[in-house]
Design an enzyme around this catalytic site. Structure first.
Site, PDB file in Angstrom:
ATOM      1  N   ASP A 117      -7.442  -0.148   2.118  1.00  0.00           N
ATOM      2  CA  ASP A 117      -7.397   0.740   0.949  1.00  0.00           C
ATOM      3  C   ASP A 117      -6.542   1.988   1.177  1.00  0.00           C
ATOM      4  O   ASP A 117      -6.793   3.040   0.589  1.00  0.00           O
ATOM      5  CB  ASP A 117      -8.809   1.151   0.520  1.00  0.00           C
ATOM      6  CG  ASP A 117      -9.631  -0.029   0.033  1.00  0.00           C
ATOM      7  OD1 ASP A 117      -9.047  -0.969  -0.523  1.00  0.00           O
ATOM      8  OD2 ASP A 117     -10.864  -0.019   0.224  1.00  0.00           O
ATOM      9  N   GLN A 118      -5.530   1.870   2.017  1.00  0.00           N
ATOM     10  CA  GLN A 118      -4.657   3.013   2.306  1.00  0.00           C
ATOM     11  C   GLN A 118      -3.207   2.740   1.900  1.00  0.00           C
ATOM     12  O   GLN A 118      -2.319   3.524   2.226  1.00  0.00           O
ATOM     13  CB  GLN A 118      -4.710   3.350   3.800  1.00  0.00           C
ATOM     14  CG  GLN A 118      -6.086   3.757   4.309  1.00  0.00           C
ATOM     15  CD  GLN A 118      -6.606   5.013   3.662  1.00  0.00           C
ATOM     16  OE1 GLN A 118      -5.887   6.014   3.555  1.00  0.00           O
ATOM     17  NE2 GLN A 118      -7.845   4.983   3.214  1.00  0.00           N
TER      18      GLN A 118
END
Length: 291
Positions: free
Chosen positions: A235-236
């Site tokens: 999720d980066q």
């Protein structure tokens, strides 16, 4: 007038004359420019002269050269001297979108509806899921459905099979439409810039199970969704699109979940559209999105 277009997206070290050089090259070929977008960023340690970004769309029928020749000539005359990272795409070649989904159906339903209505101008060669739950709706649309179970003891084999299916389908982009599995780093790296995910914008504030319930307990006033590219760092990845809606103390967790699903659908559809229309340039951990 033909609706077919060519789209050039590029970035390079900033300097005087970039736009003039590209425009002159196209003008000498009779290129009819329909739309242009430019963005320049100041110098930093990684880019001592700054960085220039551009997106340019032109009528395909105004160029008499075959596309392969256009690319070769552009590379030699413009891209190489300017140290460009670039691509030229043809609107007549539809992107092939492979959808991955688990049990939550809202994003899948929305993408299929937009595709069937012609709003999402892509080909969907198949849908892959780690559950059988949504086979019926996928096959009703005439799209092949592949069930690839994922368990701790078979993760390597399962993701190797997903990769095989994607390659066999000649996929251009993989969309995680609420696919509730973490992709292995080797898959993320193999298809860097080709995997799109959607998640709620609570992350990382409310991680783990029942994020909407956690947010409700903390009295949040805004909820939203983020569409981003997938990288090995969970999720980066570079963000493509985001949106939020306002909530208050009268909204229950169930209502917030419903609002969240609505915004997830819209944000994923917009993010995918920006990608397939070649409106996104990835620059390090960021994106430049020409809307």
């Amino acid at each position: 007038m033909s609706n077919r277009t060519y789209t050039l997206v590029a970035s390079c070290p900033d300097q005087v004359g970039i736009v003039a050089r590209v425009s002159q090259f196209l003008a000498e070929l009779g290129g009819w420019i329909l739309e242009t977008n430019f963005h320049a960023e100041p110098a930093d340690a990684a880019n001592p002269s700054g960085r220039f970004f551009m997106r340019l769309q032109l009528r395909a029928d105004s160029i008499t050269l075959p596309l392969v020749t256009l690319r070769e000539q552009f590379a030699h005359a413009v891209a190489e001297p300017l140290q460009m990272q670039w691509r030229i795409t043809d609107s007549a070649v539809k992107k092939r979108v492979v959808i991955l989904v688990s049990k939550q159906e809202h994003c899948l339903y929305d993408l299929l509806a937009r595709w069937q209505a012609g709003e999402l101008d892509v080909e969907i060669p198949c849908v892959i899921s780690n559950h059988q739950t949504l086979r019926g709706i996928v096959e009703w649309h005439g799209i092949p459905f592949f069930h690839v179970p994922v368990a701790p003891e078979n993760r390597s084999e399962a993701f190797a099979e997903i990769r095989r299916i994607f390659d066999e389908a000649k996929g251009d982009v993989m969309v995680l439409a609420r696919y509730m599995q973490i992709l292995p780093p080797e898959l993320c790296n193999a298809y860097a810039g080709q995997i799109i995910n959607i998640h709620h914008s609570f992350l990382p504030s409310f991680v783990g199970a029942r994020p909407y319930h956690q947010a409700w307990q903390r009295g949040v006033k805004l909820i939203g969704a983020t569409c981003h590219y997938v990288t090995p760092e969970l999720d980066q990845g570079p963000i493509i699109e985001q949106d939020v809606i306002r909530v208050d103390h009268t909204d229950t967790p169930d209502e917030m979940i419903r609002y969240g699903k609505d915004i997830e659908k819209a944000v994923l559809a917009r993010g995918l559209r920006y990608h397939i229309e070649d409106r996104v340039l990835i620059h390090g951990t960021r994106t430049i999105v020409f809307r």
